[in-house]
Motif scaffolding. Structure first.
Motif, short mmCIF file in Angstrom:
data_model
loop_
_atom_site.label_atom_id
_atom_site.label_comp_id
_atom_site.label_asym_id
_atom_site.label_seq_id
_atom_site.Cartn_x
_atom_site.Cartn_y
_atom_site.Cartn_z
N LEU A 52 29.11 40.63 46.03
CA LEU A 52 29.97 41.77 46.36
C LEU A 52 30.26 41.82 47.85
N ARG A 53 29.25 41.54 48.65
CA ARG A 53 29.45 41.56 50.10
C ARG A 53 30.48 40.54 50.54
N LEU A 54 30.34 39.30 50.03
CA LEU A 54 31.27 38.24 50.42
C LEU A 54 32.69 38.55 49.94
N THR A 55 32.82 39.00 48.70
CA THR A 55 34.15 39.31 48.18
C THR A 55 34.80 40.45 48.96
N PHE A 56 34.01 41.44 49.35
CA PHE A 56 34.54 42.58 50.10
C PHE A 56 35.11 42.14 51.45
N PHE A 57 34.32 41.42 52.24
CA PHE A 57 34.76 41.02 53.57
C PHE A 57 35.87 39.98 53.52
N ARG A 58 35.78 39.05 52.58
CA ARG A 58 36.82 38.02 52.50
C ARG A 58 38.16 38.62 52.09
N THR A 59 38.14 39.56 51.20
CA THR A 59 39.39 40.18 50.77
C THR A 59 40.04 40.93 51.93
N ARG A 114 25.35 35.20 31.31
CA ARG A 114 25.55 36.66 31.32
C ARG A 114 25.47 37.23 32.73
N ALA A 115 24.52 36.72 33.52
CA ALA A 115 24.39 37.23 34.89
C ALA A 115 25.66 36.93 35.70
N PHE A 116 26.17 35.70 35.55
CA PHE A 116 27.39 35.35 36.28
C PHE A 116 28.58 36.18 35.80
N SER A 117 28.65 36.43 34.50
CA SER A 117 29.73 37.27 33.97
C SER A 117 29.66 38.68 34.54
N ARG A 118 28.43 39.18 34.74
CA ARG A 118 28.27 40.51 35.34
C ARG A 118 28.72 40.52 36.79
N TYR A 119 28.41 39.44 37.51
CA TYR A 119 28.88 39.32 38.90
C TYR A 119 30.40 39.35 38.96
N VAL A 120 31.03 38.61 38.05
CA VAL A 120 32.49 38.56 38.03
C VAL A 120 33.08 39.94 37.76
N GLN A 121 32.49 40.66 36.80
CA GLN A 121 33.00 41.98 36.46
C GLN A 121 32.86 42.95 37.63
N GLU A 122 31.76 42.88 38.35
CA GLU A 122 31.57 43.75 39.52
C GLU A 122 32.58 43.42 40.62
N CYS A 123 32.84 42.13 40.83
CA CYS A 123 33.82 41.75 41.85
C CYS A 123 35.23 42.15 41.45
N VAL A 124 35.54 42.07 40.16
CA VAL A 124 36.85 42.50 39.69
C VAL A 124 37.04 43.99 39.96
N GLU A 125 36.02 44.78 39.67
CA GLU A 125 36.10 46.21 39.93
C GLU A 125 36.28 46.49 41.42
N LEU A 126 35.62 45.70 42.26
CA LEU A 126 35.72 45.89 43.71
C LEU A 126 37.13 45.60 44.21
N VAL A 127 37.70 44.45 43.84
CA VAL A 127 39.02 44.09 44.37
C VAL A 127 40.11 45.00 43.81
N GLU A 128 39.91 45.53 42.60
CA GLU A 128 40.88 46.49 42.07
C GLU A 128 40.84 47.79 42.85
N LEU A 129 39.64 48.22 43.29
CA LEU A 129 39.54 49.40 44.14
C LEU A 129 40.17 49.17 45.51
N LEU A 130 40.21 47.92 45.93
CA LEU A 130 40.87 47.58 47.19
C LEU A 130 42.38 47.47 47.05
N GLY A 131 42.89 47.63 45.83
CA GLY A 131 44.32 47.60 45.60
C GLY A 131 44.89 46.22 45.33
N MET A 132 44.03 45.23 45.04
CA MET A 132 44.48 43.86 44.82
C MET A 132 44.75 43.61 43.33
N PRO A 133 45.80 42.83 42.99
CA PRO A 133 46.07 42.51 41.58
C PRO A 133 45.09 41.48 41.05
#
Length: 611
Positions: A52-59, A114-133
């Motif tokens: 989440l940290r990396l996806t947040f700053f990179r975005t 399953r753990a990786f799928s959960r990571y993906v879902q959390e990152c998807v929720e994060l970038v959508e909150l940032l307004g990214m498609p």
């Protein structure tokens, strides 16, 4: 990931290093799984949920620092072939024989971790909150990235999976280089085609021979270099058909693309069958007996001198010898080609049509070809974003607002450039002025001052006295020591005449488009400062000329210093010498000799000088 062997090393000579503005105002498809896999190497310090940290700053940095419009692509359901390959790769890495490999039922796909799928879902929720498609692929994310790039919906793909070229990508950004004026390592399909002569179907053929994510084995005994040499002998329209023929045992046909007219004529029987006799002394056509009476025309000597002895390693370039060499090389190449064909024919069910069909498919997303994907960018949902990151990362709300401020300022400037309206950044800050120019990795940016609007009692970013920095330089060089994409540009806090300002780094063109009057005023001020520095005022010149040598502000050289000191101490030295002479006249002869001014010691003269 992607094509097996050293495929990236094959493409490395044709990579381009692009500058900071390469992605400005461009749409880029981001393979989100690629970022998540990278988090272990990218985050150097222990962190809670580093994906989440990396996806947040990179975005934020991709959007604000580089001015790109990212579109995030997530994986869909993996194909059964990739599921089998994943299991086989796990067994191979663990040192287990592949004969113990469990048989996956045909057409059944193994679900992702399953753990990786959960990571993906959390990152998807994060970038959508940032307004990214966010778009979901039917299968592989890099396949949809490549399709969007091939159809012109995006300008580039960000992924390290070389399969993107096989799916039709035209421009792939593999990695980012920190502390560089050209941070993007970019691969263009046009450069690969010009350098290696390879097109999309050629690359598919190489992946079938050396292995890929859907068949890790490939053909035994064939590496990347051998596969490259083999596929280069065929045209793009012919290569896959030839692989099918060779896989079915029909390897009699030799590739026509390497057959020259001379070699074709030789194989048709139009060339000499036997080699002409050559002189063993000079090596040219003809017998030694013919060369005894006079030298041959190839030696170019006088008749009485005879032929010249051939040097070591001599090769005759006559038509007969040249054809023999070509025939020998052709035979050698034909034997090599036959050997490769035999290796391919030994592989069962080669090539797999499912893999070829998957790579050539142009339906990798959940949208119609006529309408295309719906891609739009919105504004970050600040309050929901704060709650999300506070829950998952335990970050303070003020810290979160600090980190997303550069993103909000970029959106504000873009809105002002397109449709100027009277509004406030974050509802609290207004554009004040351009403070200075900053040089960052060779790239010029404006440092913009944002002033909190009067009447707002709250401040989203609390002032920190330790973080206050007074800057008077117009141009400042910034040295970066960490990754340009993972670092965050936190706004600086600046205090001027009792008012607090926030300072952010903004693109010069974007600021000029949003506030042209302020940008023009800043440029005029810079030009005046430069002129003032080059041409000093007449008053300052007069002060320089009228400065006396005895001024305390002027440092004299050693010669001038001793000369001026001697002049000041001359009267005092004379008085001391007169007193010494009186003492010498009244005293003994010994005292007279010592007190003589001409016989004073060097140390005595020095004491008199500096008294």
């Amino acid at each position: 990931m992607g094509v097996g062997g050293k495929f990236w090393e094959l493409l490395k000579p044709y990579a381009r290093n692009e500058g900071f503005d390469f992605l400005r105002n461009k749409r880029v498809a981001v393979d989100l799984s690629y970022w998540i896999v990278q988090h272990g190497n990218a985050v150097k310090i222990p962190a809670l949920k580093p994906h989440l940290r990396l996806t947040f700053f990179r975005t934020i940095n991709l959007f604000s620092k580089f001015g790109a419009f990212p579109v995030f692509i997530v994986d869909g359901t993996p194909s059964p072939l990739k599921s089998e390959a994943r299991i086989a790769r796990f067994f191979r890495s663990a040192g287990i024989e592949l004969t113990s490999l469990p048989v996956v039922e045909k057409g059944v796909s193994v679900e992702r971790n399953r753990a990786f799928s959960r990571y993906v879902q959390e990152c998807v929720e994060l970038v959508e909150l940032l307004g990214m498609p966010v778009l979901k692929a039917k299968g592989e994310a890099e396949a949809l990235c490549a399709q969007l790039n091939n159809e012109g919906h995006v300008d580039a793909c960000i992924t390290a999976d070389s399969d993107a070229f096989l799916f039709g990508a035209k421009c792939v950004i593999k990695c980012f280089q920190s502390n560089s004026k050209e941070p993007f390592e970019c691969y263009n399909m046009s450069d690969i085609e010009a350098g290696l002569g390879l097109k999309r179907k050629h690359l598919i053929a190489i992946s079938l021979l050396v292995g890929n994510d859907h068949d890790i084995s490939g053909v035994q005994g064939i590496g990347v270099d051998t596969a490259l040499r083999f596929v280069q002998a065929f045209s793009e329209d012919d290569i896959l058909n030839r692989l099918h023929e060779i896989g079915n045992g029909n390897s009699s046909q030799f590739p026509n693309i390497i057959m020259s007219p001379d070699t074709s004529a030789e194989m048709d029987g139009n060339s000499p069958k036997t080699k002409q006799p050559h002189c063993f002394f000079c090596g040219h056509p003809g017998s030694k007996r013919d060369h005894t009476k006079s030298s041959c025309e190839n030696c170019n000597t006088n008749d009485d001198e005879g032929c010249v002895r051939k040097p070591e390693g001599f090769k005759c370039d006559c038509f007969s010898c040249d054809m023999k060499r070509k025939q020998k090389g052709l035979k050698k190449l034909e034997n090599w080609h036959t050997k490769i064909c035999h290796k391919i024919a030994k592989e069962p069910d080669f090539p797999k049509d499912e893999i070829i069909k998957m790579y050539l498919c142009n339906d990798n997303g959940y949208f119609s070809a006529n309408n295309g994907p719906r891609i739009s960018w919105g504004r970050p949902d600040t309050e929901m974003l704060i709650e999300f990151l506070n829950f998952h990362q335990h970050w303070d709300p003020s810290y979160i607002r600090q980190q997303i401020f550069p993103m909000m300022s970029t959106i504000f400037l873009r809105d002002m450039a397109s449709t100027p309206v009277e509004s406030l950044l974050f509802g609290q800050y207004e554009f004040d002025s351009i403070k200075r120019v900053k040089i960052r990795n060779g790239n010029r940016v404006y440092v913009v001052k944002w002033k909190r609007a009067v009447g707002n009692a709250t401040c989203i970013i609390p002032s920190n006295e330790s973080g206050i920095q007074e800057e008077s330089e117009d141009v400042r060089e910034l040295d970066e020591s960490i990754d340009i994409l993972d670092d965050s540009d936190v706004p600086e806090i600046h205090v001027d005449q009792g008012y607090s300002f926030l300072l952010t780094d903004e693109n010069t063109d974007l600021v000029t488009a949003a506030f042209p009057a302020e940008a023009e005023r800043f440029k005029r001020e810079q030009e005046l400062k430069e002129l003032k520095g080059k041409n000093p005022t007449p008053r300052s010149r007069k002060n320089e000329n009228s400065a006396s040598p005895n001024s305390r502000d002027i440092q004299l050289n050693i010669t001038e210093f001793f000369r001026s000191t001697k002049v000041q101490n001359q009267p005092k030295q004379r008085e001391d010498l007169d007193k010494n002479l009186d003492i010498e006249q009244k005293g003994t002869s010994k005292v007279k000799r010592k007190a003589s001014s001409s016989n004073l010691s060097k140390s005595a003269r020095r004491r008199l000088l500096f008294n």
